[in-house]
Design a protein around this motif. Structure first.
Motif, PDB file in Angstrom:
ATOM      1  N   UNK A   1      46.358  34.742  49.462  1.00  0.00           N
ATOM      2  CA  UNK A   1      46.426  35.842  48.209  1.00  0.00           C
ATOM      3  C   UNK A   1      46.563  37.070  48.794  1.00  0.00           C
ATOM      4  N   UNK A   2      47.390  37.324  47.997  1.00  0.00           N
ATOM      5  CA  UNK A   2      47.292  39.247  49.218  1.00  0.00           C
ATOM      6  C   UNK A   2      45.917  40.224  47.592  1.00  0.00           C
ATOM      7  N   UNK A   3      45.772  39.505  47.217  1.00  0.00           N
ATOM      8  CA  UNK A   3      44.488  40.058  46.265  1.00  0.00           C
ATOM      9  C   UNK A   3      43.198  41.085  46.850  1.00  0.00           C
ATOM     10  N   UNK A   4      42.643  42.000  47.329  1.00  0.00           N
ATOM     11  CA  UNK A   4      41.424  42.156  47.307  1.00  0.00           C
ATOM     12  C   UNK A   4      40.170  42.519  46.687  1.00  0.00           C
ATOM     13  N   UNK A   5      40.546  43.016  45.329  1.00  0.00           N
ATOM     14  CA  UNK A   5      39.950  43.433  44.495  1.00  0.00           C
ATOM     15  C   UNK A   5      40.205  43.311  42.695  1.00  0.00           C
ATOM     16  N   UNK A   6      39.645  43.868  41.996  1.00  0.00           N
ATOM     17  CA  UNK A   6      40.354  43.507  40.546  1.00  0.00           C
ATOM     18  C   UNK A   6      41.029  44.236  40.050  1.00  0.00           C
ATOM     19  N   UNK A   7      41.025  45.618  41.126  1.00  0.00           N
ATOM     20  CA  UNK A   7      41.940  46.513  40.687  1.00  0.00           C
ATOM     21  C   UNK A   7      43.777  46.254  40.760  1.00  0.00           C
ATOM     22  N   UNK A   8      43.286  45.405  42.550  1.00  0.00           N
ATOM     23  CA  UNK A   8      44.683  44.975  42.806  1.00  0.00           C
ATOM     24  C   UNK A   8      45.057  43.718  41.897  1.00  0.00           C
ATOM     25  N   UNK A   9      44.165  43.029  41.383  1.00  0.00           N
ATOM     26  CA  UNK A   9      44.872  41.899  40.512  1.00  0.00           C
ATOM     27  C   UNK A   9      45.201  42.560  39.149  1.00  0.00           C
ATOM     28  N   UNK A  10      44.648  43.612  38.654  1.00  0.00           N
ATOM     29  CA  UNK A  10      44.995  44.583  37.230  1.00  0.00           C
ATOM     30  C   UNK A  10      46.477  44.561  37.647  1.00  0.00           C
ATOM     31  N   UNK A  11      47.411  45.134  38.423  1.00  0.00           N
ATOM     32  CA  UNK A  11      48.598  45.165  39.039  1.00  0.00           C
ATOM     33  C   UNK A  11      49.190  44.786  39.113  1.00  0.00           C
ATOM     34  N   UNK A  12      49.097  43.018  38.893  1.00  0.00           N
ATOM     35  CA  UNK A  12      49.805  42.341  38.322  1.00  0.00           C
ATOM     36  C   UNK A  12      50.435  42.191  36.937  1.00  0.00           C
ATOM     37  N   UNK A  13      49.369  43.121  36.190  1.00  0.00           N
ATOM     38  CA  UNK A  13      50.098  42.985  34.601  1.00  0.00           C
ATOM     39  C   UNK A  13      50.659  44.117  33.999  1.00  0.00           C
ATOM     40  N   UNK A  14      50.778  45.276  35.262  1.00  0.00           N
ATOM     41  CA  UNK A  14      51.523  46.007  35.449  1.00  0.00           C
ATOM     42  C   UNK A  14      53.378  46.080  33.986  1.00  0.00           C
ATOM     43  N   UNK A  15      53.356  46.264  33.665  1.00  0.00           N
ATOM     44  CA  UNK A  15      55.042  46.425  32.591  1.00  0.00           C
ATOM     45  C   UNK A  15      56.205  46.525  33.718  1.00  0.00           C
ATOM     46  N   UNK A  16      55.558  47.982  34.331  1.00  0.00           N
ATOM     47  CA  UNK A  16      56.678  49.000  35.226  1.00  0.00           C
ATOM     48  C   UNK A  16      55.541  49.680  36.424  1.00  0.00           C
ATOM     49  N   UNK A  17      56.315  49.821  36.976  1.00  0.00           N
ATOM     50  CA  UNK A  17      55.855  50.396  38.344  1.00  0.00           C
ATOM     51  C   UNK A  17      54.715  52.170  38.035  1.00  0.00           C
ATOM     52  N   UNK A  18      55.187  52.055  37.303  1.00  0.00           N
ATOM     53  CA  UNK A  18      55.162  53.749  36.617  1.00  0.00           C
ATOM     54  C   UNK A  18      53.871  53.516  35.553  1.00  0.00           C
ATOM     55  N   UNK A  19      53.844  52.223  35.280  1.00  0.00           N
ATOM     56  CA  UNK A  19      52.779  52.118  33.916  1.00  0.00           C
ATOM     57  C   UNK A  19      51.430  52.684  34.512  1.00  0.00           C
ATOM     58  N   UNK A  20      50.770  52.981  33.506  1.00  0.00           N
ATOM     59  CA  UNK A  20      49.389  53.528  33.851  1.00  0.00           C
ATOM     60  C   UNK A  20      47.772  52.682  33.624  1.00  0.00           C
ATOM     61  N   UNK A  21      47.251  52.839  33.923  1.00  0.00           N
ATOM     62  CA  UNK A  21      46.026  51.622  34.427  1.00  0.00           C
ATOM     63  C   UNK A  21      44.341  52.816  34.751  1.00  0.00           C
ATOM     64  N   UNK A  22      44.044  52.400  33.096  1.00  0.00           N
ATOM     65  CA  UNK A  22      42.535  53.015  33.393  1.00  0.00           C
ATOM     66  C   UNK A  22      41.844  51.843  33.977  1.00  0.00           C
ATOM     67  N   UNK A  23      41.390  52.194  34.850  1.00  0.00           N
ATOM     68  CA  UNK A  23      39.967  51.483  36.075  1.00  0.00           C
ATOM     69  C   UNK A  23      38.867  52.434  35.706  1.00  0.00           C
ATOM     70  N   UNK A  24      37.607  51.250  35.310  1.00  0.00           N
ATOM     71  CA  UNK A  24      36.078  51.778  36.242  1.00  0.00           C
ATOM     72  C   UNK A  24      35.116  50.525  36.332  1.00  0.00           C
ATOM     73  N   UNK A  25      34.730  51.130  37.358  1.00  0.00           N
ATOM     74  CA  UNK A  25      33.182  50.139  37.892  1.00  0.00           C
ATOM     75  C   UNK A  25      32.000  50.530  37.698  1.00  0.00           C
ATOM     76  N   UNK A  26      31.251  50.159  36.942  1.00  0.00           N
ATOM     77  CA  UNK A  26      29.970  50.685  36.365  1.00  0.00           C
ATOM     78  C   UNK A  26      29.125  49.468  37.654  1.00  0.00           C
ATOM     79  N   UNK A  27      28.244  49.787  37.982  1.00  0.00           N
ATOM     80  CA  UNK A  27      27.652  49.553  39.457  1.00  0.00           C
ATOM     81  C   UNK A  27      28.197  48.086  39.956  1.00  0.00           C
ATOM     82  N   UNK A  28      27.446  47.004  39.683  1.00  0.00           N
ATOM     83  CA  UNK A  28      27.559  46.100  40.686  1.00  0.00           C
ATOM     84  C   UNK A  28      28.315  45.194  40.706  1.00  0.00           C
ATOM     85  N   UNK A  29      28.448  44.820  39.083  1.00  0.00           N
ATOM     86  CA  UNK A  29      28.923  43.548  38.796  1.00  0.00           C
ATOM     87  C   UNK A  29      30.283  44.074  37.452  1.00  0.00           C
ATOM     88  N   UNK A  30      30.423  45.275  36.993  1.00  0.00           N
ATOM     89  CA  UNK A  30      31.164  45.367  36.202  1.00  0.00           C
ATOM     90  C   UNK A  30      32.366  45.997  35.981  1.00  0.00           C
TER      91      UNK A  30
END
Length: 573
Positions: free
Chosen positions: A531-560
């Motif tokens: 499966x060509x998914x290497x990160x949580x950010x890649x996974x979230x891309x699957x839920x975009x409605x359109x290619x230009x849909x904006x995704x707000x992403x933040x990594x807080x520490x090692x686990x969140x």
């Protein structure tokens, strides 16, 4: 309508204007009166509840003073009364009037017949108190559950709450809606002993002695759809045993007077309930005699599950057997897929698959060096396999249990190393319950693991729902370590004939979910393809409605990691 009455510079002149203004005034007066009436009604209801709560607190206060309970106990009793008063006020209605309405000729037969399945959200009629009828009784009369619901009420219990004690007067029957409850006793080598809690510095029902609670062990469990407290009530004798809430939940509580009234109105059901109560009491005594060692309710649940399958596997209708609501199967509904396609989901089958998958994922946290998880779902063969590399189970004989560790972990209940509830968790499973449940619910279950440290490879197979076991096969091994589980679900137990597209789709989706949360160093493979998914950010891309849909992403520490984006009108998971 705007006017300047008093100044006279703006006013209705024409007939049309006069009619419009008159109509507006009339409508406004009506709307205003409706709003005002609702406000007065709401204030009145609140005031009635407040007055009722006040009267109950005053009553308790005077009784506490009369009986010299003391300030501390009196304060606890006052607080409890205030918290319960709203629920009590909801039960204040003309029950006798409603009884006459149900028994009279005013309600249509079709209307009465449709009401029972909606009582308490449908939980009342589904309880085994009504559902397990003898052959001579074809169905439950519609009036029976309606009359039973007149004075019954829902009560919520917290974990470790004492529902009732041995020697208490039997004034209620309890129908379990959620949670887990248990008969408890003192373990002894010659058999358990029913026990009544001693005098406590606190009022019973608020907080019991911690030492006494820790010394009690469950020996009979009651979960959703079960009931208890019937024997002493029907026999009109004090309680024979104590019942404790093992996992927070709720019960529909039926009062004794109403139950006895039902017995008089429906004598055939009365005879059935009394006969069942006597048989259930004999069974309770047998279970109490098995209480020779202390244990938690999860321990008892696992042992009960194993006995249940080994004694009932030969039933003609195994799908019906699975319908028993066992307290230790925490089934849940899952999201289907991105498109929310309607599926014929089998949560039990999905659950045992997920347990094996989560075990493989947990191994990454517990052992260093894991680089992959490989899942293979073979629809034609009806099999599912999950494999992961890295340091897994040691291929050696366990000193305490005198069996190989893989057999101990996957073929015997209550032999895991992950049962400590006080330990802080960063893993998803218990490395025991789930894998063994998968074994029990499968016609065939295979474990294959390699131990590079001891240079051994281990293979073992179970069949017939873990009842038949082959001897372990050990061979030399010089490669890397790995663990592979292959199981063939017993489809009859899930009401299925094979792995259908719906359940396979849900399992595929779960693998994609796993790829989104596992570190990039651990690759997820599904049916031979990575499966060509290497990160949580890649996974979230699957839920975009359109290619230009904006995704707000933040990594807080090692686990969140947190991401947010828009959907097409409703929440999806």
């Amino acid at each position: 309508v705007f006017t300047t009455i008093g100044f006279g510079d703006i006013y209705a002149v024409t007939s049309g204007e006069i009619c419009y203004v008159s109509f507006a005034f009339i409508v406004g007066a009506i709307v205003h009166s409706i709003i005002l009436g609702e406000v007065i009604s709401t204030v009145t209801r609140v005031d009635e509840k407040g007055q009722f709560s006040y009267e109950q607190r005053v009553l308790v206060e005077k009784w506490s003073s009369h009986t010299e309970l003391g300030d501390e106990v009196s304060s606890d009793l006052q607080s409890w009364t205030q918290n319960q008063a709203d629920r009590w006020s909801n039960q204040r209605y003309d029950k006798e009037g409603m009884r006459h309405l149900i028994n009279g000729r005013f309600l249509g037969r079709s209307l009465i017949a449709s009401l029972p399945e909606h009582l308490y959200g449908g939980e009342l009629l589904q309880n085994s108190f009504f559902s397990h009828l003898p052959p001579r009784i074809q169905e439950t009369p519609a009036r029976l559950p309606l009359l039973l619901a007149l004075s019954s009420y829902r009560h919520i219990f917290a974990k470790k709450d004492i529902v009732y004690q041995r020697h208490d007067f039997a004034n209620h029957v309890f129908l379990v809606v959620s949670g887990t409850f248990a008969h408890i006793g003192v373990p002894r080598s010659t058999g358990g002993l029913d026990y009544k809690f001693g005098e406590s510095s606190n009022l019973r029902g608020f907080q019991d002695s911690v030492d006494e609670l820790s010394g009690m062990s469950p020996y009979q469990l009651f979960s959703q759809g079960a009931f208890f407290g019937d024997y002493s009530l029907f026999q009109d004798v004090p309680r024979k045993a104590s019942v404790r809430c093992e996992y927070h939940g709720s019960c529909i509580v039926v009062l004794k007077n109403d139950m006895m009234r039902l017995v008089d109105d429906f004598p055939e059901f009365g005879r059935m309930w009394r006969g069942n109560a006597a048989r259930r009491e004999k069974h309770r005594v047998k279970l109490r005699l098995r209480l020779t060692t202390a244990g938690a309710y999860r321990t008892l649940a696992a042992l009960t599950l194993q006995r249940f399958w080994w004694h009932h596997k030969r039933r003609k209708d195994p799908a019906h057997t699975l319908g028993y609501r066992l307290p230790f199967l925490d089934m849940f509904e899952v999201a289907v897929d991105r498109l929310n396609k309607a599926t014929s989901n089998r949560p039990g089958l999905y659950k045992i698959f997920d347990e094996i998958l989560v075990n493989a994922a947990d191994n990454y946290t517990r052992a260093a060096g894991q680089s992959y998880i490989k899942v293979c779902i073979d629809e034609k063969a009806g099999s599912i396999s999950v494999e992961n590399d890295g340091n897994g189970l040691p291929v050696e004989v366990h000193q305490e249990h005198q069996m190989y560790v893989p057999e101990m972990v996957f073929g015997h209940l209550l032999t895991s190393d992950n049962y400590d509830d006080t330990e802080k968790k960063v893993t998803g499973g218990r490395n025991g319950y789930g894998a063994k449940l998968a074994n029990i619910f499968s016609t065939k279950f295979e474990i294959e693991c390699a131990d590079p440290g001891r240079k051994k490879k281990y293979y073992q197979c179970w069949e017939e729902n873990m009842k038949k076991k082959d001897k372990p096969k050990l061979t030399a091994h010089s490669g890397a370590g790995y663990t592979k589980i292959t199981f063939y679900p017993d489809f009859k137990l899930f009401g299925m004939k094979k792995l259908d597209k719906d359940i396979v789709g849900i399992m595929n989706r779960r693998c994609v979910d796993l790829a989104g949360i596992m570190p990039a160093s651990c690759k997820i493979h599904l049916n031979g393809k990575r499966l060509q998914i290497s990160s949580f950010k890649d996974y979230v891309q699957l839920y975009k409605l359109e290619d230009d849909t904006e995704i707000v992403y933040d990594k807080s520490g090692d686990r969140w990691e947190v991401a947010m984006t828009v959907s097409d009108g409703q929440f999806k998971q």
